[in-house]
Design a protein around this motif. Sequence first.
Motif, PDB file in Angstrom:
ATOM      1  N   GLY A 160       0.800  -1.213   0.000  1.00  0.00           N
ATOM      2  CA  GLY A 160       0.000   0.000   0.000  1.00  0.00           C
ATOM      3  C   GLY A 160       0.836   1.269   0.000  1.00  0.00           C
ATOM      4  O   GLY A 160       0.333   2.352  -0.249  1.00  0.00           O
ATOM      5  N   ASP A 161       2.112   1.149   0.291  1.00  0.00           N
ATOM      6  CA  ASP A 161       3.024   2.285   0.319  1.00  0.00           C
ATOM      7  C   ASP A 161       4.246   2.039  -0.557  1.00  0.00           C
ATOM      8  O   ASP A 161       4.697   2.922  -1.265  1.00  0.00           O
ATOM      9  CB  ASP A 161       3.476   2.551   1.755  1.00  0.00           C
ATOM     10  CG  ASP A 161       4.529   3.640   1.846  1.00  0.00           C
ATOM     11  OD1 ASP A 161       4.282   4.748   1.334  1.00  0.00           O
ATOM     12  OD2 ASP A 161       5.603   3.375   2.417  1.00  0.00           O
ATOM     13  N   CYS A 162       4.766   0.830  -0.486  1.00  0.00           N
ATOM     14  CA  CYS A 162       6.025   0.496  -1.141  1.00  0.00           C
ATOM     15  C   CYS A 162       5.888  -0.829  -1.866  1.00  0.00           C
ATOM     16  O   CYS A 162       5.281  -1.771  -1.335  1.00  0.00           O
ATOM     17  CB  CYS A 162       7.115   0.405  -0.072  1.00  0.00           C
ATOM     18  SG  CYS A 162       8.696  -0.179  -0.679  1.00  0.00           S
ATOM     19  N   LEU A 163       6.441  -0.893  -3.063  1.00  0.00           N
ATOM     20  CA  LEU A 163       6.587  -2.174  -3.740  1.00  0.00           C
ATOM     21  C   LEU A 163       7.964  -2.690  -3.355  1.00  0.00           C
ATOM     22  O   LEU A 163       8.985  -2.097  -3.712  1.00  0.00           O
ATOM     23  CB  LEU A 163       6.487  -2.043  -5.263  1.00  0.00           C
ATOM     24  CG  LEU A 163       6.693  -3.381  -5.965  1.00  0.00           C
ATOM     25  CD1 LEU A 163       5.459  -4.261  -5.790  1.00  0.00           C
ATOM     26  CD2 LEU A 163       7.024  -3.207  -7.414  1.00  0.00           C
ATOM     27  N   HIS A 164       7.982  -3.768  -2.579  1.00  0.00           N
ATOM     28  CA  HIS A 164       9.231  -4.371  -2.126  1.00  0.00           C
ATOM     29  C   HIS A 164       9.663  -5.407  -3.156  1.00  0.00           C
ATOM     30  O   HIS A 164       8.880  -6.279  -3.543  1.00  0.00           O
ATOM     31  CB  HIS A 164       9.037  -5.056  -0.769  1.00  0.00           C
ATOM     32  CG  HIS A 164       8.573  -4.120   0.290  1.00  0.00           C
ATOM     33  ND1 HIS A 164       9.445  -3.382   1.056  1.00  0.00           N
ATOM     34  CD2 HIS A 164       7.321  -3.782   0.706  1.00  0.00           C
ATOM     35  CE1 HIS A 164       8.749  -2.638   1.906  1.00  0.00           C
ATOM     36  NE2 HIS A 164       7.462  -2.868   1.713  1.00  0.00           N
ATOM     37  N   VAL A 165      10.901  -5.308  -3.592  1.00  0.00           N
ATOM     38  CA  VAL A 165      11.496  -6.249  -4.533  1.00  0.00           C
ATOM     39  C   VAL A 165      12.639  -6.930  -3.803  1.00  0.00           C
ATOM     40  O   VAL A 165      13.517  -6.256  -3.261  1.00  0.00           O
ATOM     41  CB  VAL A 165      12.033  -5.517  -5.784  1.00  0.00           C
ATOM     42  CG1 VAL A 165      12.774  -6.472  -6.697  1.00  0.00           C
ATOM     43  CG2 VAL A 165      10.914  -4.795  -6.514  1.00  0.00           C
ATOM     44  N   SER A 166      12.626  -8.258  -3.777  1.00  0.00           N
ATOM     45  CA  SER A 166      13.711  -9.013  -3.149  1.00  0.00           C
ATOM     46  C   SER A 166      14.168 -10.091  -4.112  1.00  0.00           C
ATOM     47  O   SER A 166      13.341 -10.810  -4.672  1.00  0.00           O
ATOM     48  CB  SER A 166      13.243  -9.691  -1.857  1.00  0.00           C
ATOM     49  OG  SER A 166      12.812  -8.746  -0.928  1.00  0.00           O
ATOM     50  N   VAL A 167      15.477 -10.200  -4.293  1.00  0.00           N
ATOM     51  CA  VAL A 167      16.047 -11.263  -5.116  1.00  0.00           C
ATOM     52  C   VAL A 167      17.073 -11.994  -4.264  1.00  0.00           C
ATOM     53  O   VAL A 167      18.019 -11.393  -3.746  1.00  0.00           O
ATOM     54  CB  VAL A 167      16.682 -10.722  -6.407  1.00  0.00           C
ATOM     55  CG1 VAL A 167      17.372 -11.850  -7.176  1.00  0.00           C
ATOM     56  CG2 VAL A 167      15.627 -10.062  -7.285  1.00  0.00           C
ATOM     57  N   HIS A 168      16.860 -13.290  -4.137  1.00  0.00           N
ATOM     58  CA  HIS A 168      17.756 -14.140  -3.363  1.00  0.00           C
ATOM     59  C   HIS A 168      18.549 -15.020  -4.318  1.00  0.00           C
ATOM     60  O   HIS A 168      18.014 -15.514  -5.308  1.00  0.00           O
ATOM     61  CB  HIS A 168      16.953 -15.022  -2.394  1.00  0.00           C
ATOM     62  CG  HIS A 168      17.808 -15.963  -1.621  1.00  0.00           C
ATOM     63  ND1 HIS A 168      18.498 -15.576  -0.491  1.00  0.00           N
ATOM     64  CD2 HIS A 168      18.120 -17.266  -1.827  1.00  0.00           C
ATOM     65  CE1 HIS A 168      19.180 -16.617  -0.032  1.00  0.00           C
ATOM     66  NE2 HIS A 168      18.967 -17.648  -0.823  1.00  0.00           N
ATOM     67  N   ASP A 169      19.839 -15.204  -4.013  1.00  0.00           N
ATOM     68  CA  ASP A 169      20.652 -16.174  -4.749  1.00  0.00           C
ATOM     69  C   ASP A 169      21.470 -16.975  -3.743  1.00  0.00           C
ATOM     70  O   ASP A 169      21.433 -16.707  -2.541  1.00  0.00           O
ATOM     71  CB  ASP A 169      21.516 -15.500  -5.820  1.00  0.00           C
ATOM     72  CG  ASP A 169      22.581 -14.567  -5.257  1.00  0.00           C
ATOM     73  OD1 ASP A 169      23.322 -14.961  -4.329  1.00  0.00           O
ATOM     74  OD2 ASP A 169      22.674 -13.434  -5.747  1.00  0.00           O
ATOM     75  N   GLU A 170      22.193 -17.964  -4.231  1.00  0.00           N
ATOM     76  CA  GLU A 170      22.882 -18.914  -3.349  1.00  0.00           C
ATOM     77  C   GLU A 170      24.306 -18.498  -2.963  1.00  0.00           C
ATOM     78  O   GLU A 170      24.983 -19.225  -2.258  1.00  0.00           O
ATOM     79  CB  GLU A 170      22.923 -20.290  -4.016  1.00  0.00           C
ATOM     80  CG  GLU A 170      21.547 -20.843  -4.363  1.00  0.00           C
ATOM     81  CD  GLU A 170      20.611 -20.951  -3.174  1.00  0.00           C
ATOM     82  OE1 GLU A 170      21.068 -21.355  -2.081  1.00  0.00           O
ATOM     83  OE2 GLU A 170      19.429 -20.632  -3.325  1.00  0.00           O
ATOM     84  N   ASP A 171      24.781 -17.354  -3.418  1.00  0.00           N
ATOM     85  CA  ASP A 171      26.133 -16.899  -3.112  1.00  0.00           C
ATOM     86  C   ASP A 171      26.092 -15.948  -1.921  1.00  0.00           C
ATOM     87  O   ASP A 171      25.435 -14.913  -1.989  1.00  0.00           O
ATOM     88  CB  ASP A 171      26.720 -16.184  -4.339  1.00  0.00           C
ATOM     89  CG  ASP A 171      28.178 -15.795  -4.159  1.00  0.00           C
ATOM     90  OD1 ASP A 171      28.714 -15.878  -3.038  1.00  0.00           O
ATOM     91  OD2 ASP A 171      28.785 -15.385  -5.165  1.00  0.00           O
ATOM     92  N   PRO A 172      26.792 -16.243  -0.836  1.00  0.00           N
ATOM     93  CA  PRO A 172      26.736 -15.380   0.343  1.00  0.00           C
ATOM     94  C   PRO A 172      27.516 -14.069   0.197  1.00  0.00           C
ATOM     95  O   PRO A 172      27.358 -13.166   1.017  1.00  0.00           O
ATOM     96  CB  PRO A 172      27.345 -16.237   1.450  1.00  0.00           C
ATOM     97  CG  PRO A 172      28.247 -17.179   0.738  1.00  0.00           C
ATOM     98  CD  PRO A 172      27.596 -17.452  -0.593  1.00  0.00           C
ATOM     99  N   ARG A 173      28.330 -13.939  -0.849  1.00  0.00           N
ATOM    100  CA  ARG A 173      29.101 -12.707  -1.025  1.00  0.00           C
ATOM    101  C   ARG A 173      28.172 -11.571  -1.459  1.00  0.00           C
ATOM    102  O   ARG A 173      27.424 -11.707  -2.418  1.00  0.00           O
ATOM    103  CB  ARG A 173      30.198 -12.897  -2.069  1.00  0.00           C
ATOM    104  CG  ARG A 173      31.279 -13.863  -1.608  1.00  0.00           C
ATOM    105  CD  ARG A 173      32.263 -14.127  -2.707  1.00  0.00           C
ATOM    106  NE  ARG A 173      31.527 -14.791  -3.803  1.00  0.00           N
ATOM    107  CZ  ARG A 173      31.974 -14.916  -5.039  1.00  0.00           C
ATOM    108  NH1 ARG A 173      33.140 -14.428  -5.377  1.00  0.00           N
ATOM    109  NH2 ARG A 173      31.259 -15.543  -5.950  1.00  0.00           N
TER     110      ARG A 173
END
Length: 147
Positions: free
Chosen positions: A72-85
């Motif tokens: 309702g205020d922010c479109l949150h975009v999250s991308v996860h990958d398998e590299d911890p760096r």
Amino acid sequence: MAVKAMGWAHSFPVSEGVRAGREWTRERLEVLPWAAEEPDTVDSVVLAVSELITNAHVHAHSDAHLVLTWDGDCLHVSVHDEDPRLPRQRDAQPGEVSGRGVAIVQKLADEWGMRCQRHGKTVMACFRPADPEGGDSDARGHGGGSS
């Protein structure tokens, strides 16, 4: 006041490419009340998603797990990958075809960040549309709010 959030999640394998992520994201954003009135914000989100998926595929050699959440205020975009760096911002030289992804996301997003996790990392960005209700753009700035 109750807030009704909506969200979507999808994994994009390295073999599927970044184009699928851009198309999938654009299709999901079409249902948001502000998307038709704010094509520049939609384009910014799609470009940021493209950069984040590219980073997961090219630098982390990993599938990209994308989550979009509208609160309702922010479109949150999250991308996860398998590299911890964590990704690092570079000063790309003229003519280089890579090295600008972090800077692009930082410039486009209202907020952004990253965090290491047990099995990789997540890069997050927040996009706030000027008119989250998707009303008539002529009505902006009226009713006591700031523009």
